[in-house]
Design an enzyme around this catalytic site. Structure first.
Site, PDB file in Angstrom:
ATOM      1  N   GLU A 160       0.931  -1.246   0.152  1.00  0.00           N
ATOM      2  CA  GLU A 160       0.035   0.010   0.020  1.00  0.00           C
ATOM      3  C   GLU A 160       0.988   1.175  -0.040  1.00  0.00           C
ATOM      4  O   GLU A 160       0.427   2.223  -0.736  1.00  0.00           O
ATOM      5  CB  GLU A 160      -0.876  -0.040   1.292  1.00  0.00           C
ATOM      6  CG  GLU A 160      -2.087  -0.986   1.095  1.00  0.00           C
ATOM      7  CD  GLU A 160      -1.795  -2.266   1.257  1.00  0.00           C
ATOM      8  OE1 GLU A 160      -0.723  -2.811   1.567  1.00  0.00           O
ATOM      9  OE2 GLU A 160      -2.699  -3.289   0.968  1.00  0.00           O
ATOM     10  N   HIS A 229     -10.281  -5.056  10.226  1.00  0.00           N
ATOM     11  CA  HIS A 229     -11.161  -4.630   9.237  1.00  0.00           C
ATOM     12  C   HIS A 229     -11.980  -3.620   9.344  1.00  0.00           C
ATOM     13  O   HIS A 229     -12.970  -3.597   8.450  1.00  0.00           O
ATOM     14  CB  HIS A 229     -11.489  -5.956   8.410  1.00  0.00           C
ATOM     15  CG  HIS A 229     -10.504  -6.626   7.777  1.00  0.00           C
ATOM     16  ND1 HIS A 229      -9.831  -7.590   8.466  1.00  0.00           N
ATOM     17  CD2 HIS A 229      -9.751  -6.596   6.609  1.00  0.00           C
ATOM     18  CE1 HIS A 229      -8.851  -8.335   7.576  1.00  0.00           C
ATOM     19  NE2 HIS A 229      -9.082  -7.705   6.758  1.00  0.00           N
TER      20      HIS A 229
END
Lengths: 424, 478
Positions: A160, A229
């Site tokens: 990322e 998450h």
């Protein structure tokens, strides 16, 4: 259906507030507009069409500014009465065909926004994991790789920080990348690039290099996705100078915000919510853009101002139904712009109701609610009759078990209780 | 080595064709792939990662589905078509050694006394060679004087490129003005910028350099960045950020945009031996290889990352061996040899643009100065070592000797050049020192394209404060 609801609410409001001095001239305009066209004024459409050149200059509305011209006023107001899409009223098949606009789910609205911008400007490209032929984990970029090719819809390796960095480099040399984090939480790995480079390079280079990126992804608490998450990154990003943050909540504003974010010269972080992707709403066929710095008036009211965004908007609207039955009249504002706050809309509301309730999904410490509380106290202290109440999640990692997870998120019953206490 | 190159040559057209084309992907090839191969198990718990089989279907797009099975059958126990390609089996339980038997050799053209050791280099004409030398001397002068200025308290901070002048100037000379430069960014201690020479080569004036270090109104960064964090869009030199190795993914992204536009230009990014330990370096190398981005990854292995020697930084044979690990062509050059660096960068640029591929160059050199003005390297390394490198391996002296052998330079020209350079730098500093600092408003400008209301409010409030307490804010006369 949408139009009827608008006319009904407009006339109801008119009758209710006939005596009160309300600055909401939009009500009259809405009533007349509702009969004429769907929620978007033709003037706003023209504004968009006239700026068909590669580098458009759409009128941007600043939060404290009066609308620059009558045209913009109407387009601004058009977005204000948005209806509550979750309480899905079934439509008559007969009437559905005759209505303007088309029905989409939220992720489709995002895709439409992306597609229209990619069509319009060949520099727009998408970077992310599995965004290409897989179509994105939430299908936001489905079909775009087939249409625009592998170079413009790029599947990246799992890094990322690096693909965000790559987007920064590409943006500095003229592309307009849209970076997708598969889940907002993964963008924590990209924090260095977002904070030190994305946010800063325009400034430290003396304005020589712009970084017109959009960083987007689903965040928030889902259904038992586990702590890692279920992150609410808006808390962490809000301090970074140089970026703008917006949160979408309906298909209408999702598409509008996506388009506005892509057209913006600043880096924009667009927060979507995992549980809102399947919301259905009828959105206009014409092209439209929504302002990045404006809040949305969801339900005008008199008694209390409820500020919220993203998924909590729906919990608030659910609570609003109960509150209305109990005789309260809450004003619900979806703040949409998380950085900077639309203090103009918020301020007008507080001057009317004198009570504020903030409902958010962030943790108590250092969340958007905390900053909003500070900003309101600083600016509108004189107008408050009671301390600001902020309902947020607890400072805990989101547990997995469904029953536990449910109580870490603010529920409608809490909202009802809070309003009752505030309005005592 | 040759075998490897020929193999990669065969694979490349396949990848290029499939990846670079903007055409549709045939769904039938994907379907046939899935029907023949067992589905991949979901990796890393997120979603089933379908990409490898997809590439396999594209790569063998011309091979009918039935043939895949027959390849596997006839191959017997010799090889298997694993995801990623055909792999031969071996009956030996043998591990690959951690280090190669011999360290990768270092490409060198000139010896210490300026004599040519080979004819395998890219020729340069007199004008370029003399210009290179002049810029190297200028860089040395700039470094010396600015370093002194910092010690005198006139600027707060500086980083020198002592010992690395050849890398700076020779690599800049081998590039074109259209190529994007992403200079190094270093870590916690903002430093570096041992690439000021690249800017000098491209025509960034001495006055501009001085202005940036002094952070005055003439600074094109408008007083917002530390000294030596130069940036100039005009010269395609991207503003330095202090974070280490963050510029490497930027360079890959920029190279990607160049590739999309089909431009005859590449990107170059510089980083040190320390920077190669970061996650960004690894991922950017990987990205560059997978995306086939035309980027030159230039590692200045000068032996030290502040006080950390390379033996504490990594255990591989330097950086050059990492190229193959990512599928990137690499070369090791003598960083103190201007001709070697020039040749390597020249060839790398050609490869990067014509074949659209990344190239890794490791330049071995020595950091003859301190890490920055905040550092005293005698604390962690022997002074004799520093002195030896500075005297014997000085890149500027070596290049001058070669120029003199060519008959393109002389001692008198040298003295004259150095005196003139010194004077110019001193003048530039004096002018820069006297110039005003940027005004208050620059604090709030360029954070966004247009200032939002909260910033306008903050500016107003700051101006009020300054006006009220004028005595405490003598710099800003409002």
């Amino acid at each position: 259906m949408y139009q009827w609801r608008m006319i009904r609410s407009a006339t109801a409001i008119l009758s209710f507030f006939s005596k009160a001095s309300i600055a909401y001239t939009f009500v009259e305009t809405e009533a007349s507009m509702a009969a004429a066209s769907f929620g978007v004024s033709s003037a706003a459409v023209q504004a968009v069409k006239s700026s068909a050149s590669p580098l458009p200059s759409l009128p941007v509305i600043r939060s404290e500014a009066r609308p620059i011209s009558g045209r913009i006023n109407r387009s601004r107001n058009a977005g204000k009465i948005a209806t509550h899409a979750v309480a899905a009223q079934t439509e008559n098949p007969a009437s559905a065909a005759s209505k303007p606009g088309h029905e989409v789910l939220l992720f489709e609205a995002l895709r439409e926004g992306l597609e229209e911008e990619m069509e319009r400007d060949p520099r727009v490209c998408i970077f992310g994991e599995d965004v290409g032929h897989y179509g994105g984990s939430y299908k936001v970029s489905k079909g775009l790789a087939d249409k625009y090719g592998d170079l413009r819809v790029l599947d990246t390796p799992i890094a990322e920080n690096s693909f965000t960095g790559m987007a920064v480099g590409a943006a500095m040399t003229g592309l307009r990348p849209v970076v997708e984090g598969m889940n907002m939480g993964f963008l924590l790995l990209a924090f260095n690039q977002i904070s030190d480079n994305c946010g800063m390079l325009h400034y430290t280079s003396g304005g020589q290099f712009t970084i017109p990126t959009v960083i987007r992804g689903p965040g928030g608490v889902g259904r038992q996705l586990g702590a890692e998450h279920s992150q609410r990154l808006e808390s962490y990003f809000q301090s970074i100078p140089g970026i703008q943050m917006v949160a979408c909540s309906t298909p209408y504003n999702a598409k509008g915000l996506m388009k506005a974010a892509i057209r913006s010269e600043n880096p924009v972080v667009l927060f979507e919510h995992v549980l809102l992707y399947n919301l259905k709403e009828r959105i206009p066929d014409e092209e439209y853009v929504v302002s990045l710095e404006e809040a949305e008036m969801v339900r005008p009211g008199e008694h209390v101002t409820i500020l919220t965004y993203s998924r909590m908007r729906y919990h608030v609207m659910q609570a609003a139904k109960t509150l209305v039955n109990k005789g309260y009249d809450p004003e619900v504002i979806d703040i949409r712009s998380l950085k900077p706050f639309d203090l103009y809309t918020i301020g007008n509301s507080i001057k009317k109701t004198h009570k504020v309730l903030i409902v958010e999904e962030c943790m108590r410490t250092g969340g958007i609610g905390a900053s909003l509380t500070a900003a309101i106290n600083e600016n509108f202290n004189d107008y408050l009759d009671a301390p600001i109440v902020c309902l947020s999640s607890q400072d805990v990692p989101t547990p997995y078990a469904g029953t536990l997870e449910e109580v870490t998120v603010v529920q409608p019953s809490q909202i009802v209780t809070a309003v009752e206490q505030l309005c005592r | 080595m040759a075998l490897y190159l020929s193999k990669s040559g065969k694979l490349l057209p396949h990848f290029k064709q499939k990846i670079c084309s903007l055409g549709m992907i045939s769904l039938s090839s994907i379907a046939s792939c899935f029907s023949q191969n067992p589905p991949l198990s979901p990796e890393h718990g997120k979603t089933p990662y379908a990409a490898p089989s997809l590439f396999a279907s594209r790569r063998f797009g011309s091979v009918k589905a039935e043939n895949l099975a027959s390849i596997n059958n006839t191959a017997d126990s010799q090889a298997l078509n694993f995801p990623g390609g055909m792999v031969k089996f071996t009956p030996e339980l043998k591990f690959i050694s951690d280090l190669p038997e011999e360290r990768i050799n270092c490409y060198r053209v000139l010896d210490e006394s300026g004599h040519l050791l080979t004819s395998d280099f890219v020729e340069i004409d007199k004008d370029i060679a003399v210009k290179m030398y002049k810029e190297m001397v200028m860089l040395q002068t700039v470094d010396t004087i600015f370093y002194e200025a910092q010690r005198q308290g006139r600027i707060s901070f500086y980083v020198t490129a002592a010992g690395e002048e050849a890398i700076n100037i020779a690599s800049a000379a081998a590039l074109s003005m259209d190529d994007f430069v992403f200079p190094q960014v270093k870590s916690i201690r903002p430093v570096q910028y041992r690439e000021a020479g690249v800017l000098l080569w491209r025509g960034f004036g001495l006055q501009d350099l001085a202005n940036q270090c002094f952070g005055n109104v003439g600074d094109n960064c408008k007083g917002r960045q530390m000294p030596a964090h130069y940036g100039s869009k005009k010269h395609n030199y991207f503003t330095v950020a202090s974070t280490v190795a963050t510029q490497i993914p930027h360079a890959v992204g920029a190279a990607y945009s160049l590739k999309m536009e089909g431009r005859d230009a590449c990107t170059i990014t510089y980083f040190g031996d320390g920077g190669t330990s970061t996650g960004d370096f690894h991922a950017a190398m990987n990205f560059a290889a997978v995306l086939e981005a035309p980027v030159i990854l230039f590692c200045r292995n000068n032996g030290w990352a502040i006080s950390t020697p390379v033996s504490d930084q990594f255990r591989s044979d330097g950086i050059v061996v990492r190229g193959q690990a990512y599928g990137i062509r690499s070369i090791r050059v003598d960083g103190n040899d201007a001709l070697a660096v020039f040749s390597a960068v020249h060839m790398a640029r050609k490869m990067a643009i014509s074949e659209s591929r990344p190239v890794l160059i490791e330049a071995l050199t020595y950091r003859a100065g301190h890490h920055s003005t905040s550092d005293d390297s005698s604390k962690y390394r022997p002074i004799e070592e520093i002195e030896w490198w500075r005297a014997v391996q000085d890149p500027v002296a070596r290049f001058r000797k070669w120029l003199e052998i060519q008959g393109w330079w002389s001692c008198e020209s040298d003295t004259e050049l150095r005196d003139r350079a010194r004077q110019e730098v001193l003048d530039a500093i004096q002018v820069a020192e006297k110039m005003e600092k940027p005004d208050l408003g620059e604090i709030f400008r360029d954070v966004y394209d247009f200032p939002p209301s909260n910033l306008s409010d903050q500016e107003k409030s700051l101006r009020q404060t300054v006006q009220r307490h004028q005595r405490d804010y003598t710099h800003f006369q409002l």
